[in-house]
Every structure is written in C-alpha cells, then in structure tokens.
Design a protein around this motif. Sequence first.
Motif, PDB file in Angstrom:
ATOM      1  N   UNK A   1       0.946  -1.421  -0.169  1.00  0.00           N
ATOM      2  CA  UNK A   1      -0.052  -0.066   0.075  1.00  0.00           C
ATOM      3  C   UNK A   1       0.790   1.293  -0.030  1.00  0.00           C
ATOM      4  N   UNK A   2       2.066   1.465   0.810  1.00  0.00           N
ATOM      5  CA  UNK A   2       2.888   2.295   0.665  1.00  0.00           C
ATOM      6  C   UNK A   2       3.686   2.625  -0.451  1.00  0.00           C
ATOM      7  N   UNK A   3       3.882   1.683  -1.154  1.00  0.00           N
ATOM      8  CA  UNK A   3       4.631   1.548  -2.336  1.00  0.00           C
ATOM      9  C   UNK A   3       3.737   2.149  -3.590  1.00  0.00           C
ATOM     10  N   UNK A   4       2.613   1.595  -3.409  1.00  0.00           N
ATOM     11  CA  UNK A   4       1.509   2.183  -4.528  1.00  0.00           C
ATOM     12  C   UNK A   4       1.177   3.568  -4.491  1.00  0.00           C
ATOM     13  N   UNK A   5       0.982   4.139  -2.958  1.00  0.00           N
ATOM     14  CA  UNK A   5       0.722   5.496  -2.852  1.00  0.00           C
ATOM     15  C   UNK A   5       1.769   6.223  -3.266  1.00  0.00           C
ATOM     16  N   UNK A   6       2.867   5.923  -3.046  1.00  0.00           N
ATOM     17  CA  UNK A   6       4.177   6.672  -3.395  1.00  0.00           C
ATOM     18  C   UNK A   6       4.148   6.592  -4.887  1.00  0.00           C
ATOM     19  N   UNK A   7       4.080   5.616  -5.705  1.00  0.00           N
ATOM     20  CA  UNK A   7       4.300   5.633  -6.902  1.00  0.00           C
ATOM     21  C   UNK A   7       2.829   6.502  -7.800  1.00  0.00           C
ATOM     22  N   UNK A   8       1.804   6.465  -7.217  1.00  0.00           N
ATOM     23  CA  UNK A   8       0.717   7.191  -7.672  1.00  0.00           C
ATOM     24  C   UNK A   8       0.943   8.772  -7.294  1.00  0.00           C
ATOM     25  N   UNK A   9       1.521   9.084  -6.415  1.00  0.00           N
ATOM     26  CA  UNK A   9       1.950  10.537  -5.789  1.00  0.00           C
ATOM     27  C   UNK A   9       2.862  11.061  -7.033  1.00  0.00           C
ATOM     28  N   UNK A  10       3.918  10.092  -7.175  1.00  0.00           N
ATOM     29  CA  UNK A  10       5.208  10.484  -8.447  1.00  0.00           C
ATOM     30  C   UNK A  10       4.417  10.626  -9.741  1.00  0.00           C
ATOM     31  N   UNK A  11       3.563   9.445  -9.910  1.00  0.00           N
ATOM     32  CA  UNK A  11       2.993   9.573 -11.438  1.00  0.00           C
ATOM     33  C   UNK A  11       1.566   9.340 -11.441  1.00  0.00           C
ATOM     34  N   UNK A  12       0.904  10.367 -11.159  1.00  0.00           N
ATOM     35  CA  UNK A  12      -0.611  10.334 -11.239  1.00  0.00           C
ATOM     36  C   UNK A  12      -1.162   9.754 -12.445  1.00  0.00           C
ATOM     37  N   UNK A  13      -2.399   9.006 -12.320  1.00  0.00           N
ATOM     38  CA  UNK A  13      -3.038   8.580 -13.824  1.00  0.00           C
ATOM     39  C   UNK A  13      -2.240   7.292 -14.202  1.00  0.00           C
ATOM     40  N   UNK A  14      -1.369   6.680 -13.346  1.00  0.00           N
ATOM     41  CA  UNK A  14      -0.664   5.452 -13.818  1.00  0.00           C
ATOM     42  C   UNK A  14      -1.837   4.207 -13.576  1.00  0.00           C
ATOM     43  N   UNK A  15      -2.008   3.469 -14.532  1.00  0.00           N
ATOM     44  CA  UNK A  15      -3.213   2.547 -14.608  1.00  0.00           C
ATOM     45  C   UNK A  15      -2.645   1.282 -13.674  1.00  0.00           C
TER      46      UNK A  15
END
Length: 144
Positions: free
Chosen positions: A92-106
């Motif tokens: 969950x932490x890694x997904x949230x971090x990745x979405x903050x860095x690259x929003x709109x990632x499927x």
Amino acid sequence: MAAQHYTRKRRRPVSEINVVPYIDVMLVLLIIFMVTAPLVTQGVKVDLPEAEAEALSEDSKPPMIASVNAEGQYFLNVGDTQDEPMSAVDLATLVATQLRAEPGTPVVVKGDGAVPYNNVVQLMVLLQRAGVPSVGLMTESPEK
C-alpha cells in the motif's frame, strides 16, 4: 284509504378507488428498502468497461501490476523487489508513493487461478485504501 307511495332513493355506485391500502403497502415497502439498502451496498467499487475488453493501448503509461499468488503473498512490479513477496502495508505504501510521483498510472490486479476470491478482493480493498481510483483485472486469453 289513500295509497302511500314510497320512493326509494337509488344509490349510485361510487367510482372512486380506495387508495388507503395501497399507501400502507407502499410505506411498508419503503421501510424495508431503507433498512436493506445499506446492507446491499457493501463491496469494492470497480470501474467496469462499457465495451468489449481490449488490451491496453501501446501509447498508454505502463501499468502497475499488483499480484497475489496461490499462497496469498503480494507482489508489485515497481522497483527492485519485483520478485520478492511484500507485506500488505509495504504494498500500500509503495502504490501510494508511486501514484503521487506519477498520477494517472493504471493499476492492474493479477491473481493466480488457484488463489481464493477473498484474497483478490482483499488486494483490491488494499489498493483502494492506497488511493487507486480504479483497478483493472488481468486475464489470459483463452487461446493459450
């Protein structure tokens, strides 16, 4: 003696419908639906496609693939630890971090065919809590 004539008043039939029983039934149904509606709406929201399922387009961002194997271990195809199982909190932490860095990632969920359905649903809830707006489900084509 004079004959008395009694005239009888003719009653006309009433052409009105008595709606009181119908109102009672409607109120009972309304109460039943109000009580049962919160029980029915539990679940994970998934944006289902409105057309036939198609592969992701080549020009779209590469998706994050969250996987769960038959043993119930979680994996994510981001970073250096793609083949190492991780805990639910780490995922969950890694997904949230990745979405903050690259929003709109499927985000796509990949579940083993032998994994219980509950494990896939738990992974989808975990992704939802991490801030994923919609989730796709990965499948194999039937030709394989």
